[in-house]
Design a protein around this motif. Structure first.
Motif, PDB file in Angstrom:
ATOM      1  N   LYS A 255       0.829  -1.168  -0.272  1.00  0.00           N
ATOM      2  CA  LYS A 255       0.009  -0.024  -0.046  1.00  0.00           C
ATOM      3  C   LYS A 255       1.019   1.169  -0.029  1.00  0.00           C
ATOM      4  O   LYS A 255       0.640   2.175   0.874  1.00  0.00           O
ATOM      5  N   GLY A 256       1.913   1.338  -0.738  1.00  0.00           N
ATOM      6  CA  GLY A 256       2.584   2.408  -1.069  1.00  0.00           C
ATOM      7  C   GLY A 256       3.946   2.327  -0.196  1.00  0.00           C
ATOM      8  O   GLY A 256       4.493   2.809   0.936  1.00  0.00           O
ATOM      9  N   VAL A 257       4.861   1.461  -0.753  1.00  0.00           N
ATOM     10  CA  VAL A 257       6.110   0.871  -0.271  1.00  0.00           C
ATOM     11  C   VAL A 257       7.077   2.164  -0.713  1.00  0.00           C
ATOM     12  O   VAL A 257       7.221   1.901  -2.172  1.00  0.00           O
ATOM     13  N   ASP A 258       7.807   2.737  -0.046  1.00  0.00           N
ATOM     14  CA  ASP A 258       9.012   3.418  -0.452  1.00  0.00           C
ATOM     15  C   ASP A 258      10.265   2.913   0.225  1.00  0.00           C
ATOM     16  O   ASP A 258      10.281   2.861   1.496  1.00  0.00           O
ATOM     17  N   LEU A 259      11.350   2.656  -0.756  1.00  0.00           N
ATOM     18  CA  LEU A 259      12.523   2.047  -0.058  1.00  0.00           C
ATOM     19  C   LEU A 259      13.722   2.212  -1.132  1.00  0.00           C
ATOM     20  O   LEU A 259      13.542   1.866  -2.307  1.00  0.00           O
ATOM     21  N   THR A 260      14.731   2.804  -0.376  1.00  0.00           N
ATOM     22  CA  THR A 260      15.941   3.169  -1.321  1.00  0.00           C
ATOM     23  C   THR A 260      17.225   2.299  -0.676  1.00  0.00           C
ATOM     24  O   THR A 260      17.469   2.437   0.512  1.00  0.00           O
ATOM     25  N   VAL A 261      17.706   1.426  -1.345  1.00  0.00           N
ATOM     26  CA  VAL A 261      18.768   0.476  -0.871  1.00  0.00           C
ATOM     27  C   VAL A 261      20.124   1.081  -1.788  1.00  0.00           C
ATOM     28  O   VAL A 261      20.141   0.709  -2.873  1.00  0.00           O
ATOM     29  N   GLU A 262      21.112   1.494  -0.888  1.00  0.00           N
ATOM     30  CA  GLU A 262      22.186   2.032  -1.746  1.00  0.00           C
ATOM     31  C   GLU A 262      23.036   1.099  -1.854  1.00  0.00           C
ATOM     32  O   GLU A 262      23.380   0.009  -1.363  1.00  0.00           O
ATOM     33  N   ALA A 263      24.059   0.867  -3.070  1.00  0.00           N
ATOM     34  CA  ALA A 263      25.144  -0.047  -3.373  1.00  0.00           C
ATOM     35  C   ALA A 263      26.296  -0.062  -1.986  1.00  0.00           C
ATOM     36  O   ALA A 263      26.324   1.123  -1.438  1.00  0.00           O
ATOM     37  N   GLY A 264      26.481  -1.353  -1.717  1.00  0.00           N
ATOM     38  CA  GLY A 264      27.378  -1.571  -0.501  1.00  0.00           C
ATOM     39  C   GLY A 264      26.794  -1.584   0.723  1.00  0.00           C
ATOM     40  O   GLY A 264      27.506  -1.975   1.742  1.00  0.00           O
ATOM     41  N   LYS A 265      25.243  -1.525   0.691  1.00  0.00           N
ATOM     42  CA  LYS A 265      24.765  -1.548   1.968  1.00  0.00           C
ATOM     43  C   LYS A 265      23.726  -2.892   2.140  1.00  0.00           C
ATOM     44  O   LYS A 265      23.439  -3.409   1.169  1.00  0.00           O
ATOM     45  N   VAL A 266      23.629  -3.130   3.542  1.00  0.00           N
ATOM     46  CA  VAL A 266      22.858  -4.220   3.873  1.00  0.00           C
ATOM     47  C   VAL A 266      21.710  -3.542   4.451  1.00  0.00           C
ATOM     48  O   VAL A 266      21.758  -2.791   5.593  1.00  0.00           O
ATOM     49  N   HIS A 267      20.362  -3.587   4.207  1.00  0.00           N
ATOM     50  CA  HIS A 267      19.233  -3.306   4.693  1.00  0.00           C
ATOM     51  C   HIS A 267      18.535  -4.594   5.090  1.00  0.00           C
ATOM     52  O   HIS A 267      18.302  -5.670   4.411  1.00  0.00           O
TER      53      HIS A 267
ATOM     54  N   LEU B 153      24.327 -20.741  -2.037  1.00  0.00           N
ATOM     55  CA  LEU B 153      25.314 -21.082  -3.027  1.00  0.00           C
ATOM     56  C   LEU B 153      24.737 -20.593  -4.346  1.00  0.00           C
ATOM     57  O   LEU B 153      25.923 -20.256  -5.265  1.00  0.00           O
ATOM     58  N   GLN B 154      23.591 -20.569  -4.884  1.00  0.00           N
ATOM     59  CA  GLN B 154      23.235 -20.078  -5.810  1.00  0.00           C
ATOM     60  C   GLN B 154      23.692 -18.783  -6.171  1.00  0.00           C
ATOM     61  O   GLN B 154      24.065 -18.125  -7.019  1.00  0.00           O
ATOM     62  N   MET B 155      23.347 -17.994  -4.952  1.00  0.00           N
ATOM     63  CA  MET B 155      23.682 -16.535  -4.767  1.00  0.00           C
ATOM     64  C   MET B 155      25.211 -16.484  -5.069  1.00  0.00           C
ATOM     65  O   MET B 155      25.403 -15.342  -5.819  1.00  0.00           O
ATOM     66  N   ALA B 156      25.907 -17.195  -4.435  1.00  0.00           N
ATOM     67  CA  ALA B 156      27.382 -16.870  -4.611  1.00  0.00           C
ATOM     68  C   ALA B 156      27.810 -17.237  -6.052  1.00  0.00           C
ATOM     69  O   ALA B 156      28.757 -16.537  -6.554  1.00  0.00           O
ATOM     70  N   MET B 157      27.243 -18.221  -6.677  1.00  0.00           N
ATOM     71  CA  MET B 157      27.634 -18.468  -8.028  1.00  0.00           C
ATOM     72  C   MET B 157      27.068 -17.452  -9.158  1.00  0.00           C
ATOM     73  O   MET B 157      27.910 -17.094  -9.977  1.00  0.00           O
ATOM     74  N   LEU B 158      26.057 -16.802  -8.852  1.00  0.00           N
ATOM     75  CA  LEU B 158      25.511 -15.749  -9.796  1.00  0.00           C
ATOM     76  C   LEU B 158      26.169 -14.436  -9.577  1.00  0.00           C
ATOM     77  O   LEU B 158      25.780 -13.711 -10.515  1.00  0.00           O
ATOM     78  N   GLU B 159      26.695 -14.271  -8.365  1.00  0.00           N
ATOM     79  CA  GLU B 159      27.306 -12.747  -8.081  1.00  0.00           C
ATOM     80  C   GLU B 159      26.206 -11.756  -8.516  1.00  0.00           C
ATOM     81  O   GLU B 159      26.606 -10.737  -9.463  1.00  0.00           O
ATOM     82  N   PRO B 160      25.091 -11.686  -8.094  1.00  0.00           N
ATOM     83  CA  PRO B 160      24.105 -10.789  -8.234  1.00  0.00           C
ATOM     84  C   PRO B 160      24.579  -9.325  -7.724  1.00  0.00           C
ATOM     85  O   PRO B 160      25.458  -9.168  -6.762  1.00  0.00           O
ATOM     86  N   LYS B 161      23.899  -8.288  -8.137  1.00  0.00           N
ATOM     87  CA  LYS B 161      24.098  -6.965  -7.715  1.00  0.00           C
ATOM     88  C   LYS B 161      23.437  -6.765  -6.617  1.00  0.00           C
ATOM     89  O   LYS B 161      23.774  -6.009  -5.470  1.00  0.00           O
ATOM     90  N   MET B 162      22.028  -7.048  -6.533  1.00  0.00           N
ATOM     91  CA  MET B 162      20.981  -6.835  -5.570  1.00  0.00           C
ATOM     92  C   MET B 162      20.477  -8.221  -5.082  1.00  0.00           C
ATOM     93  O   MET B 162      19.707  -8.863  -5.757  1.00  0.00           O
TER      94      MET B 162
ATOM     95  N   ALA C 136      24.246  -4.806  -2.864  1.00  0.00           N
ATOM     96  CA  ALA C 136      23.537  -4.522  -1.927  1.00  0.00           C
ATOM     97  C   ALA C 136      22.489  -5.792  -1.658  1.00  0.00           C
ATOM     98  O   ALA C 136      22.406  -6.650  -2.274  1.00  0.00           O
ATOM     99  N   PHE C 137      22.223  -5.600  -0.332  1.00  0.00           N
ATOM    100  CA  PHE C 137      21.386  -6.707   0.247  1.00  0.00           C
ATOM    101  C   PHE C 137      20.141  -6.353   0.796  1.00  0.00           C
ATOM    102  O   PHE C 137      20.230  -5.154   1.572  1.00  0.00           O
ATOM    103  N   LEU C 138      19.205  -6.879   0.728  1.00  0.00           N
ATOM    104  CA  LEU C 138      17.809  -7.068   1.488  1.00  0.00           C
ATOM    105  C   LEU C 138      17.478  -8.137   2.333  1.00  0.00           C
ATOM    106  O   LEU C 138      17.249  -9.025   1.578  1.00  0.00           O
ATOM    107  N   VAL C 139      17.706  -8.017   3.465  1.00  0.00           N
ATOM    108  CA  VAL C 139      17.592  -9.070   4.245  1.00  0.00           C
ATOM    109  C   VAL C 139      16.155  -9.239   5.251  1.00  0.00           C
ATOM    110  O   VAL C 139      16.136  -8.400   5.853  1.00  0.00           O
ATOM    111  N   ILE C 140      15.299  -9.917   4.675  1.00  0.00           N
ATOM    112  CA  ILE C 140      14.103  -9.937   5.452  1.00  0.00           C
ATOM    113  C   ILE C 140      14.216 -11.242   6.488  1.00  0.00           C
ATOM    114  O   ILE C 140      14.443 -12.237   6.329  1.00  0.00           O
ATOM    115  N   THR C 141      13.919 -10.522   7.649  1.00  0.00           N
ATOM    116  CA  THR C 141      14.031 -11.691   8.749  1.00  0.00           C
ATOM    117  C   THR C 141      13.031 -11.309  10.107  1.00  0.00           C
ATOM    118  O   THR C 141      12.680 -10.137   9.931  1.00  0.00           O
TER     119      THR C 141
END
Ligand code: ADP
Ligand code: MG
Ligand code: MG
Length: 251
Positions: free
Chosen positions: A20-32, A159-168, A199-204
């Motif tokens: 219902k109106g998500v605003d979110l900015t994640v900068e390179a190099g950061k973990v949110h 492991l998939q993430m480590a192999m694919l080396e994504p940006k986000m 950058a990382f978006l860690v939902i927990t």
């Protein structure tokens, strides 16, 4: 890296508004980190960003390095550098884990205009990365996630993430269902990938993962919106007092 503006999402099948109106900015190099009560829309946000069917964006935008991603096919988003580690990793009978990884990595390289990895080079890299996540050579040969324990499935996502080396990198409750040792392995896998260009978006749900993956920023999501943003201390506050105080404060 990732900029979400006023994102509104409803289910395609039902007239139910979830974001219902998500605003979110994640900068390179950061973990949110994103925390929030069950049903607040955290998984929906990660699904919508990665392009899962069944949702309709009714308003807003999401850009990856300035490029609108909401109109892209899931594989185009992946090629642009987006990765989602699932809350519930899927079993894929009949597809060997190694074959799956190699196909994904080479598709990614192709999309970036890079040459395919040779079979030998691929093996070397995958074995090394698997070892650091305590994924056995035998698990690499089995069908993707079939018969894996909960912890093994989550480590296989990393492991998939480590192999694919994504940006986000988006991790949806990757810690849920993990014992302490498996959680540490997952956290180490993430920390090894921390980089200025990623950058990382860690939902927990739990602070305990954030003891091992130190976030730069913590957001609280409730009822389809980010309702509060702060530093790591916000996660400690949730751990101690639950969400009730924060929710009544923002209400
Ligand atoms: P979270 O991950 O924060 O626990 P979800 O994104 O999974 O929350 O769910 C947000 C809300 O949307 C919940 O009320 C959930 O029941 C509802 N929801 C999500 N997907 C569907 C669906 N496919 N059909 C019906 N309800 C859904
Ligand atoms: Mg949930
Ligand atoms: Mg969820």
């Amino acid at each position: 890296m990732l900029e979400i503006k006023n994102l509104h999402v409803k289910l395609e099948e039902e007239d139910k508004q979830i974001l219902k109106g998500v605003d979110l900015t994640v900068e390179a190099g950061k973990v949110h980190a994103i925390m929030g009560p069950n049903g607040s829309g955290k998984s929906t946000l990660s699904y919508v960003l990665s392009g899962r069917d069944g949702y309709e964006v009714t308003e807003g935008s999401a850009t990856l390095e300035g490029e609108e991603i909401l109109e892209m096919e899931p594989e185009e988003r992946a090629a642009a550098g987006l990765f989602l580690a699932f809350q519930y990793p899927v079993e894929i009978p009949g597809v060997g884990n190694m074959t799956f990884l190699r196909t994904a990595v080479n598709a990614q390289r192709k999309a970036r205009g890079e040459e395919e990895l040779s079979a030998g080079d691929f093996l070397k890299v995958v074995r090394e990365k698997a070892k650091s996540l305590k994924i056995s050579p035998e698990m690499l040969k089995r069908p993707v996630n079939v018969g894996f324990s909960g912890g093994e499935k989550k480590r296989n996502e990393i492991l998939q993430m480590a192999m694919l080396e994504p940006k986000m990198c988006i991790l949806d409750e990757t810690d849920s269902g993990l014992d302490v040792d498996a959680m540490k392995l997952v956290a180490e896998g993430v920390n090894a990938l921390r980089d200025e260009g990623r950058a990382f978006l860690v939902i927990t749900h739990y602070q305990r993962l954030l003891d091992h993956i130190k976030p730069d920023v913590v957001h609280i999501m409730a009822d389809g919106r980010i309702v509060k943003t702060g530093g790591p201390e916000l996660a400690l506050e949730v751990e101690q007092n639950g969400y009730a105080d924060i929710l009544s404060e923002v209400a």
